[in-house]
Motif scaffolding. Sequence first.
Motif, PDB file in Angstrom:
ATOM      1  N   LEU B 139      16.382 -18.516  -8.947  1.00 50.63           N
ATOM      2  CA  LEU B 139      17.392 -17.545  -9.382  1.00 50.63           C
ATOM      3  C   LEU B 139      16.724 -16.367 -10.095  1.00 50.63           C
ATOM      4  CD1 LEU B 139      20.667 -18.404 -11.205  1.00 50.63           C
ATOM      5  CD2 LEU B 139      19.065 -16.919 -12.343  1.00 50.63           C
ATOM      6  N   VAL B 142      14.953 -14.125  -7.606  1.00 51.04           N
ATOM      7  CA  VAL B 142      15.908 -13.305  -6.862  1.00 51.04           C
ATOM      8  C   VAL B 142      16.346 -12.112  -7.708  1.00 51.04           C
ATOM      9  CG1 VAL B 142      18.253 -13.282  -5.971  1.00 51.04           C
ATOM     10  CG2 VAL B 142      16.719 -15.131  -5.341  1.00 51.04           C
ATOM     11  N   PHE B 143      16.686 -12.385  -8.952  1.00 50.53           N
ATOM     12  CA  PHE B 143      17.213 -11.294  -9.764  1.00 50.53           C
ATOM     13  C   PHE B 143      16.129 -10.290 -10.127  1.00 50.53           C
ATOM     14  CE2 PHE B 143      19.079  -9.264 -13.498  1.00 50.53           C
ATOM     15  CZ  PHE B 143      20.330  -8.967 -12.996  1.00 50.53           C
ATOM     16  N   HIS B 148      19.407  -9.734  -5.078  1.00 53.36           N
ATOM     17  CA  HIS B 148      20.834 -10.059  -5.193  1.00 53.36           C
ATOM     18  C   HIS B 148      21.691  -8.874  -4.798  1.00 53.36           C
ATOM     19  CE1 HIS B 148      19.471  -7.930  -8.698  1.00 53.36           C
ATOM     20  NE2 HIS B 148      20.697  -7.556  -8.922  1.00 53.36           N
ATOM     21  N   ARG B 152      23.642  -9.183  -0.211  1.00 52.29           N
ATOM     22  CA  ARG B 152      23.410 -10.599  -0.525  1.00 52.29           C
ATOM     23  C   ARG B 152      24.164 -11.089  -1.760  1.00 52.29           C
ATOM     24  NH1 ARG B 152      19.049  -8.381   1.581  1.00 52.29           N
ATOM     25  NH2 ARG B 152      18.176  -9.391   3.447  1.00 52.29           N
ATOM     26  N   GLU B 153      25.160 -10.337  -2.223  1.00 54.19           N
ATOM     27  CA  GLU B 153      25.850 -10.739  -3.464  1.00 54.19           C
ATOM     28  C   GLU B 153      26.513 -12.107  -3.328  1.00 54.19           C
ATOM     29  OE1 GLU B 153      26.498  -8.020  -1.682  1.00 54.19           O
ATOM     30  OE2 GLU B 153      27.075  -6.296  -2.909  1.00 54.19           O
ATOM     31  N   ASN B 155      25.632 -14.589  -1.513  1.00 55.69           N
ATOM     32  CA  ASN B 155      24.661 -15.677  -1.579  1.00 55.69           C
ATOM     33  C   ASN B 155      24.233 -15.929  -3.016  1.00 55.69           C
ATOM     34  OD1 ASN B 155      24.061 -17.418   0.409  1.00 55.69           O
ATOM     35  ND2 ASN B 155      22.137 -16.448   1.034  1.00 55.69           N
ATOM     36  N   TRP B 156      24.262 -14.886  -3.833  1.00 53.89           N
ATOM     37  CA  TRP B 156      24.002 -15.054  -5.261  1.00 53.89           C
ATOM     38  C   TRP B 156      25.102 -15.935  -5.879  1.00 53.89           C
ATOM     39  CZ3 TRP B 156      20.509 -13.980  -9.074  1.00 53.89           C
ATOM     40  CH2 TRP B 156      20.978 -14.023 -10.392  1.00 53.89           C
ATOM     41  N   SER B 160      24.664 -19.562  -7.608  1.00 52.40           N
ATOM     42  CA  SER B 160      25.095 -19.884  -8.970  1.00 52.40           C
ATOM     43  C   SER B 160      25.942 -21.149  -8.969  1.00 52.40           C
ATOM     44  CB  SER B 160      25.905 -18.742  -9.565  1.00 52.40           C
ATOM     45  OG  SER B 160      25.233 -17.524  -9.419  1.00 52.40           O
ATOM     46  N   HIS B 240      24.587 -21.221   2.273  1.00 53.39           N
ATOM     47  CA  HIS B 240      23.481 -20.445   1.703  1.00 53.39           C
ATOM     48  C   HIS B 240      22.437 -20.146   2.782  1.00 53.39           C
ATOM     49  CE1 HIS B 240      21.780 -19.161  -2.161  1.00 53.39           C
ATOM     50  NE2 HIS B 240      20.603 -19.641  -1.812  1.00 53.39           N
ATOM     51  N   PRO B 365      25.456  -9.294 -10.013  1.00 52.75           N
ATOM     52  CA  PRO B 365      25.239  -8.328  -8.929  1.00 52.75           C
ATOM     53  C   PRO B 365      26.354  -7.293  -8.845  1.00 52.75           C
ATOM     54  CG  PRO B 365      25.197 -10.582  -8.087  1.00 52.75           C
ATOM     55  CD  PRO B 365      25.583 -10.671  -9.521  1.00 52.75           C
TER      56      PRO B 365
END
Lengths: 351, 585
Positions: B139, B142-143, B148, B152-153, B155-156, B160, B240, B365
């Motif tokens: 995580l 990614v951030f 993100h 791809r929001e 998938n974020w 989570s 995902h 995101p």
Amino acid sequence: MSGHSDNLPVADDGNPGLPEHTWRPTDVDPKAEKRAERQVAALFGLSAVCAVLFVVAYFSLQVGDNHDTVLGLGASNVALGSALGGALLFIGIGIIQWARKLMADHEISELRHPAASSDEDRAATVAALQAGLEESGIGRRPLVRNSMLGAIGLLGAPVVVLLRDLGPTNAQVADAATGQGLEHTVWKQGVRIVRDVVGTPIRPSDIEIGDLFNAEPATIFETDEDGEPLIEGVPLQVAKSKGAVVLIRMDPADNTPGRGRKNWSVDGILCYSKICTHVGCPISLNERKTHHLLCPCHQSTFDLADAGRVIFGPAARALPQLPIAVDSEGYLVAQSDFTEPVGPSYWERDY
Amino acid sequence: MAIDTSKVATSNSSAATPAKPGRAGAVATWADERLGLAGMAKKNLRKVFPDHWSFMLGEIALWSFVVLLLSGVFLTLWFTPSMSEIHYEGSYDQMRGIAMSEAMASTLGISFDVRGGLLMRQMHHWAAMLFIASMMIHLLRVFFTGAHRKPRELNWVIGSLLLLLGTLEGFTGYSLPDDLLSGTGVRAADGFMKSIPVVGSYMSFFLFGGEFPGDSIIPRLYIIHVLLIPGLLLALIAAHMLLLVYHKHTQWPGPGRTEENVVGFPMLPVYAAKAGGFFFIVFGVTALMGGLMQINPIWLYGPYDPSKVTAGSQPDWYMGWPDGALRIMPGWETHLFGNFTIAWNVFLPIIVLPGLMFTILMLLPFLEAWITGDKREHHLLQRPRNAPTRTALMVALMTFYGLLWMAGGNDIIAIKLNSSINTITYMLRFLVFVGPIIAFVITRRWCISLQRHDNEKLLHGYETGIIMRSPEGGYSEKHLPINPSAAYVLSARERDEVYTVEQETDENGIPAPASRAKALRAKLSTLWFADNVQAPTAAEIEAAHHHADHEHELQAALDGHAADGHQFDGHHSVEGDPLRGSDQH
Ligand code: HEM
Ligand code: FES
């Protein structure tokens, strides 16, 4: 490189393009290639050896109470774990080595497409959707639509009531006589305060100043004429989870009894709930000199010489005190149940 | 792609020879006539996956989940999810004859009477830790790299949810053996529930099938642990992965790598081999951990007894931060109308705070996209320094998390530091508010100075460590231009675009007042990008290099040496090439 788009990095025009592919030793040197091939096969071979070792260890090493013979763990556990670990790791390393040394390694490139569908696709979908909705008549027949939505919505009701029997509510189980429900415990007038684990009654003279006893209500140790326990199973667990207490003896001059609690103690012996008022851990750590009791879970500290007041930590309420007396045989007993719920707070608690 | 394959050994030849239809071909034909797989496989077998070490973190999470499924199914074969009381009669001497629940007795059975049982239990527990830890680090990766962002929001959000469910799955799992430690945790959970206004005691009574502890909680946690949550996890992991394939993986900018393409190894063979091999490695590492490192030795804790507690009770590490919040919360409670109680001291830190933190996490995101007003798709990753505010925001959140996690061990810290627990607690109460702010400011400035440093390198080259003396006697360090590919990587980043309110006019041509939300957004956007250093333009780089070349030429003329100077940058052999000037003095 294709034309300029504002989504591209600024220096895109200067993009030098993919660097040229370079050959690895295994690509150009047959000897290196052969060596890599043997290496990979050897790794797979090692894995096979480990797998066999696993089977051998499984049958030759005993489990049981010899669980701390090697590295503080059982020989069987260590052998099985190492063999399985080896069998798996060698396969993994072998495959990756194969990929790195022997598989083709030119990077290839693929075009991306926007995540969105094309405008035509969207238009076609909207048209199809509209045609479908139009043909269903859902827009034109509000009576049908609304009654259907209402009926489906109401299906939630069976779902909710079906879960109702997950358990009785506090109000349903509450019973002062058996000590059930959040407001009651099995303590009542005349119940002896006994040592935990062994269940023997306690005389005031058994406790020296500064001592702390973990105690229970005698109720949970009682048996019928055949020696069968009177309460067992779930009621026993419930009784224990609320009935556990501590007895402490201090110089009566040190104690500041709470309002109306002057006669709750016997010769400087006080009795408090052992269940933390924070979230319910049993409390156990006593500071002898200060009469402080510390909860091991989140360190709430209670002053037993001051009506169980919280002097530190996240708990909000004082430890409930059990009024005690001495019975005709000279043993410590409760005067009554606790005068307030023990354990953590909850919404309906009305004081 | 034209590759000279003449000098290449067989290993790297990709010249496809048409396969003779063999047995496998016949099977494939049979299947394709019924399933039509070739259409889909055609696109995906050679799908491109970019390579970078940090892309492995998500893979660790995936593979440890598979290990959890396998070892978990093994455990179900012997585990008895029952709270009926029995007297233990297994191999472990010290507990023989002791009353305990069947759950505890069967866990002891798995540990001492099933060969390989303890190994599987320990592997299961280690894999659970690995699963949650790798999700967290994944995580962060990614951030910090901006993966993100659109598209791809979602998938974020799924990721989570996976983290949340994984945590719950872990909690239900370590509650199952019904030992003293896990029972203490379950009792605390009961206290947490009871703190919820209005419905708290109902939730507790419904979950426990009556008053705590009852005899329903272990069977109920069991079905949640082996069916409900794993089912949800499986579905979310599938989603995902599907989204990952649909969006195609992000990649780092570099020569030949743009927003419009994806460069890397094909799924078959290289990526499949590396990923598949990695599965065995994760599995093997968990097996070694299960074999060599003890975890959760329930036989040392004993069976659950509601009147006992182990000193120093602590939950698994991933539950540590809300536990810390619980510890440093002041003991506030409100009595409403003398009839009702709100236990803020429990409700706020353990119910509200995790819910709030999780909501913030999921919204990050969307929050960023709204502030920056950025609606473009992004497939090239950003270095953390190139998004200073974003990076600082996450570091602030991490600091908050870390401080609360420390608070979860305030007793241990007090002992280690030989300080009073009161002091540590008061300090942490203060630090959880101030720490994240300090971390934010420092991180942001740090990022910006790194950006500046990058620009220096681009414009004036890198520091060679060679000190030069000018004819006038001044000293300066020699800078040399960095190689074109490195320079491209540094310069290949977007310029920040601050969101501005467009001047809207009504039909009379009078400017309409910008709505408050828009004005706020513009202000936030300005703050978001404030002080960021932008990559130099091509023209600026050109000018800087031109200037440098000019200087070199002048110097070369002065001392009669090749002006290039690259030979002293540590990357070349300098034999017989004395440092300029050394022969003159
Ligand atoms: C993300 C997935 C999972 C996580 C994080 C997880 C975590 C855990 C943990 C921490 C324990 C305690 C182990 C111990 O005793 O030390 C546990 C126990 C257990 N788990 Fe899981 N688990 C997962 C998936 C599964 C699955 C899929 C199954 C079966 C289908 C399963 C079956 C069990 C069983 C039967 C136990 C009790 C046995 C025992 O404690 O020894 N788990 N789990
Ligand atoms: S349960 Fe005692 S301090 Fe939290």
